[in-house]
Design an enzyme around this catalytic site. Structure first.
Site, mmCIF file in Angstrom:
data_model
loop_
_atom_site.group_PDB
_atom_site.id
_atom_site.type_symbol
_atom_site.label_atom_id
_atom_site.label_comp_id
_atom_site.label_asym_id
_atom_site.label_seq_id
_atom_site.Cartn_x
_atom_site.Cartn_y
_atom_site.Cartn_z
ATOM 1 N N ARG A 99 0.785 -1.067 0.191
ATOM 2 C CA ARG A 99 -0.010 -0.064 0.103
ATOM 3 C C ARG A 99 0.708 1.248 -0.235
ATOM 4 N NH1 ARG A 99 -2.833 -1.227 5.354
ATOM 5 N NH2 ARG A 99 -0.667 -1.477 5.727
ATOM 6 N N LYS A 125 4.939 -18.882 6.567
ATOM 7 C CA LYS A 125 4.257 -19.445 7.798
ATOM 8 C C LYS A 125 3.921 -17.792 8.695
ATOM 9 C CE LYS A 125 7.665 -19.085 11.562
ATOM 10 N NZ LYS A 125 8.335 -19.716 12.506
ATOM 11 N N GLU A 160 17.938 -20.463 19.916
ATOM 12 C CA GLU A 160 18.095 -19.112 19.459
ATOM 13 C C GLU A 160 18.673 -18.265 20.560
ATOM 14 O OE1 GLU A 160 15.025 -18.082 16.135
ATOM 15 O OE2 GLU A 160 13.907 -18.672 17.833
ATOM 16 N N HIS A 162 8.976 -26.143 12.084
ATOM 17 C CA HIS A 162 10.497 -26.428 11.952
ATOM 18 C C HIS A 162 10.878 -27.697 12.559
ATOM 19 C CE1 HIS A 162 10.499 -22.375 10.410
ATOM 20 N NE2 HIS A 162 10.559 -21.754 11.308
HETATM 21 P P1 NAP Z 1 5.892 -6.747 7.633
HETATM 22 O O1 NAP Z 1 7.362 -6.131 7.818
HETATM 23 O O2 NAP Z 1 4.849 -6.322 8.689
HETATM 24 O O3 NAP Z 1 5.411 -6.386 6.049
HETATM 25 C C1 NAP Z 1 4.210 -6.512 5.755
HETATM 26 C C2 NAP Z 1 3.997 -6.076 4.339
HETATM 27 O O4 NAP Z 1 2.551 -6.195 3.974
HETATM 28 C C3 NAP Z 1 4.373 -4.615 4.058
HETATM 29 O O5 NAP Z 1 5.030 -4.687 2.801
HETATM 30 C C4 NAP Z 1 2.939 -4.097 4.077
HETATM 31 O O6 NAP Z 1 3.356 -2.939 3.201
HETATM 32 C C5 NAP Z 1 2.292 -5.070 3.497
HETATM 33 N N1 NAP Z 1 0.664 -4.899 3.573
HETATM 34 C C6 NAP Z 1 0.073 -4.833 4.550
HETATM 35 N N2 NAP Z 1 -1.171 -4.766 4.535
HETATM 36 C C7 NAP Z 1 -1.260 -4.768 3.267
HETATM 37 C C8 NAP Z 1 -2.583 -4.585 2.353
HETATM 38 N N3 NAP Z 1 -3.883 -4.572 2.754
HETATM 39 N N4 NAP Z 1 -2.394 -4.600 0.959
HETATM 40 C C9 NAP Z 1 -1.078 -4.755 0.414
HETATM 41 N N5 NAP Z 1 0.084 -4.901 1.376
HETATM 42 C C10 NAP Z 1 -0.084 -4.983 2.656
HETATM 43 O O7 NAP Z 1 5.862 -8.260 7.798
HETATM 44 P P2 NAP Z 1 6.864 -9.347 7.666
HETATM 45 O O8 NAP Z 1 7.754 -9.355 8.838
HETATM 46 O O9 NAP Z 1 7.522 -8.963 6.334
HETATM 47 O O10 NAP Z 1 6.200 -10.653 7.409
HETATM 48 C C11 NAP Z 1 5.332 -10.965 6.078
HETATM 49 C C12 NAP Z 1 4.931 -12.426 6.264
HETATM 50 O O11 NAP Z 1 5.909 -13.200 6.428
HETATM 51 C C13 NAP Z 1 4.105 -12.476 7.549
HETATM 52 O O12 NAP Z 1 2.898 -13.596 7.228
HETATM 53 C C14 NAP Z 1 5.110 -13.244 8.546
HETATM 54 O O13 NAP Z 1 4.503 -13.987 9.426
HETATM 55 C C15 NAP Z 1 5.879 -14.132 7.538
HETATM 56 N N6 NAP Z 1 7.014 -14.377 7.845
HETATM 57 C C16 NAP Z 1 8.000 -13.158 8.224
HETATM 58 C C17 NAP Z 1 9.379 -13.594 8.731
HETATM 59 C C18 NAP Z 1 10.538 -12.373 9.100
HETATM 60 O O14 NAP Z 1 11.530 -12.817 9.289
HETATM 61 N N7 NAP Z 1 9.927 -11.346 9.097
HETATM 62 C C19 NAP Z 1 9.775 -14.912 8.857
HETATM 63 C C20 NAP Z 1 8.737 -16.068 8.635
HETATM 64 C C21 NAP Z 1 7.764 -15.677 8.410
HETATM 65 P P3 NAP Z 1 2.340 -1.654 3.293
HETATM 66 O O15 NAP Z 1 2.026 -1.260 4.756
HETATM 67 O O16 NAP Z 1 3.137 -0.701 2.450
HETATM 68 O O17 NAP Z 1 1.027 -1.873 2.544
#
Ligand code: NAP
Length: 484
Positions: free
Chosen positions: A51, A148, A216, A240
């Site tokens: 967004r 996940k 960890e 995992h």
């Molecule tokens: P994050 O940093 O909160 O990023 C979320 C992303 O989603 C942002 O790019 C946000 O951008 C976008 N977003 C949110 N609402 C939206 C909407 N309505 N339409 C379009 N885009 C939207 O989260 P993250 O850590 O990257 O994690 C993403 C997923 O991966 C989650 O399911 C998390 O559980 C999983 N995951 C993450 C990690 C990790 O290391 N981070 C590891 C394993 C799994 P905008 O706000 O610009 O829309």
């Protein structure tokens, strides 16, 4: 090591959540590294969707920053980053509304693989899956990648599977467990099924027990709200550690092909006995003078969520009857260490006498750090003084043995993303596997709730709660594998 790059045709990859933490730290750097290795072909497109008010240049700046910060210093030819950025595009899009979808639709090319990576919160998975379908983006070449957590319990995982199944065939759905992309995890299969040496001994007759540790040093960080609802059982054990258990314990698949491997993993999960309450230890880390304890960190003063769990599992099948599997994982422990120890039984009779020393053979498979394998064997202590036995490690670090100097082994995300593009689901979880894992996990969590159990406190940067040591000692065994 001769680096073999299997070519793929140009593809379109849409990263929903392209501005998020996972995209910046893992997905984009992984794509760049594969591009440097010559595997992402020119003409492919990487389209961020989120967004945030960004244009293409703004997104490219973010991508370049992420690559500089997180791509691990991979040496590439001059100009590589600039060429990579030419493949990058951005669409401002709302996953739960209509904004931006027609722009995205116009960007996607016909007649090539198109992958949609859902790197957003799980609440958006259903919305995105539905809109990909209603905007006519699903064809035979479409793949969807789901991060996940895949559900919170059996019911929610079933609901999510049902939603995805409305829009995609199972063969189009790639549920990521990044542990499966780790080099050593695949090596686990190579070691087991590529050598005659181990497989004949890989059963209850010769294996005393198996330990799986994922320790960890890091804490919860910014994930407090999610983590406090999940805990170590849902965040790590259900996925995992369960996947590692499956690979260690499964029967040899007929072929290294997606459904052959996943059928065997599923049989392991289904053969797991329910875990006795006294075979589980939950822990929650305390604060130190300088750092907050778990409850302060998540901002929930009475939280009973576990940041550590250890348990003893039994697999009721012919191969493993009587061999326990000890699994543990936790945060803020003394060292970062993921290791599997296969502890073999003692030799049935010592011809050197009981005072000669020696120890059981142990095969240690290190996932991190320093990926590699160590085989502990008994030899004669050098020098005079009779026959004294000592335990020595035969050690193989993969980086030393196989890697070109100075180059890191490929990251799990590199391999998994390229597997998505190649259409190879072997290292991804099938829907029924995920559901079976929840079906085993749910009663454990429900039992804690019903009994009002509170996790045991443990010191930050220790090896975890003392009760976890007792879990082993009661059986005359010791944990191995967390070394400060
Ligand atoms: P994050 O940093 O909160 O990023 C979320 C992303 O989603 C942002 O790019 C946000 O951008 C976008 N977003 C949110 N609402 C939206 C909407 N309505 N339409 C379009 N885009 C939207 O989260 P993250 O850590 O990257 O994690 C993403 C997923 O991966 C989650 O399911 C998390 O559980 C999983 N995951 C993450 C990690 C990790 O290391 N981070 C590891 C394993 C799994 P905008 O706000 O610009 O829309």
């Amino acid at each position: 090591m001769v680096s073999r790059v299997i070519p793929v045709d140009p593809f379109d990859l849409v990263v929903f959540g392209g501005t998020g933490d996972l995209a910046r730290r893992k997905i984009i750097p992984a794509l760049f590294r594969r591009y440097c290795s010559g595997q992402v072909p020119e003409g492919s497109r990487i389209i961020g969707a989120a967004r945030s008010e960004l244009d293409r240049d703004g997104f490219c700046d973010m991508v370049a920053g992420a690559i500089r910060e997180f791509s691990g210093g991979r040496a590439c030819e001059d100009g590589t980053l600039e060429r990579f950025l030419q493949m990058v595009d951005y669409v401002k899009l709302d996953a739960s509304g209509e904004d931006g979808w027609s722009e995205l639709t116009h960007l996607i090319k016909e007649d090539r693989t198109r992958a949609f990576y859902l790197s957003v919160g799980p609440a958006l998975f259903g919305d995105i899956a539905g809109r990909i379908r209603t905007h006519g983006l699903v064809n035979d070449q479409t793949r969807i990648v789901v991060e996940k957590p895949f559900g919170h319990d059996l019911e929610s995982a079933q609901a999510l599977n049902a939603t995805l199944a409305q829009h995609f065939h199972e063969r189009q759905i790639y549920r990521i467990d990044h542990y499966l992309g780790k080099e050593t995890v695949q090596n686990l299969m190579a070691v087991r099924f590529g050598n005659m040496l181990f497989e004949p001994l890989w059963n209850a007759q010769y294996v005393d027990h198996i330990q799986i540790t994922v320790a960890e040093t890091v804490s919860i960080g910014s994930r407090g709200e999610y983590y406090d609802r999940a805990g170590a059982m849902r965040d790590m054990m259900q996925n995992h550690l369960m996947q590692l258990l499956c690979l260690i314990a499964m029967e040899p698949p007929a072929r290294f092909e997606p459904d052959s491997v996943r059928d065997e993993k599923l049989k392991v999960i289904r053969a797991l006995d329910p875990v006795e309450p006294h075979h589980i230890v939950r822990g929650q880390f305390d604060g130190t003078g300088d750092e907050p304890g778990y409850r302060e960190e998540v901002g929930h003063p009475r939280s009973t969520t576990e940041s550590y769990v250890a348990l003893k599992a039994h697999i009721s099948n012919w191969r493993w009857s009587g061999t326990p599997f000890y699994l543990r994982t936790g945060k803020k422990l003394v060292a970062r260490s993921s290791v599997i120890n296969v502890v073999f039984k003692d030799a049935p009779h010592s011809i050197f006498g009981t005072d000669a020393g020696g120890a059981a053979n142990i095969l240690s498979i290190r996932l991190q750090p320093n990926e590699g394998i160590t085989m502990h064997v008994t030899i004669k202590e050098p020098g005079p003084g009779g026959m004294r036995l000592v335990d020595v490690p035969l050690d193989m670090s993969f980086a030393e043995a196989l890697g070109p100097e100075g180059e890191d082994p490929p990251d799990a995300y590199e391999r998994l993303i390229m597997d998505v593009i190649r259409g190879n689901q072997t290292l991804f979880m099938r829907g029924d596997e995920v559901e079976a894992a929840w079906a085993w996990t749910d009663p454990i969590i429900a039992g804690w709730k019903a009994r009002g159990e509170v996790p045991k406190p443990y010191d930050a940067y220790s090896k975890g709660p003392l009760d976890a040591d007792q879990l082993m000692r009661r059986d005359g065994r010791e944990w191995r594998g967390i070394k400060p």
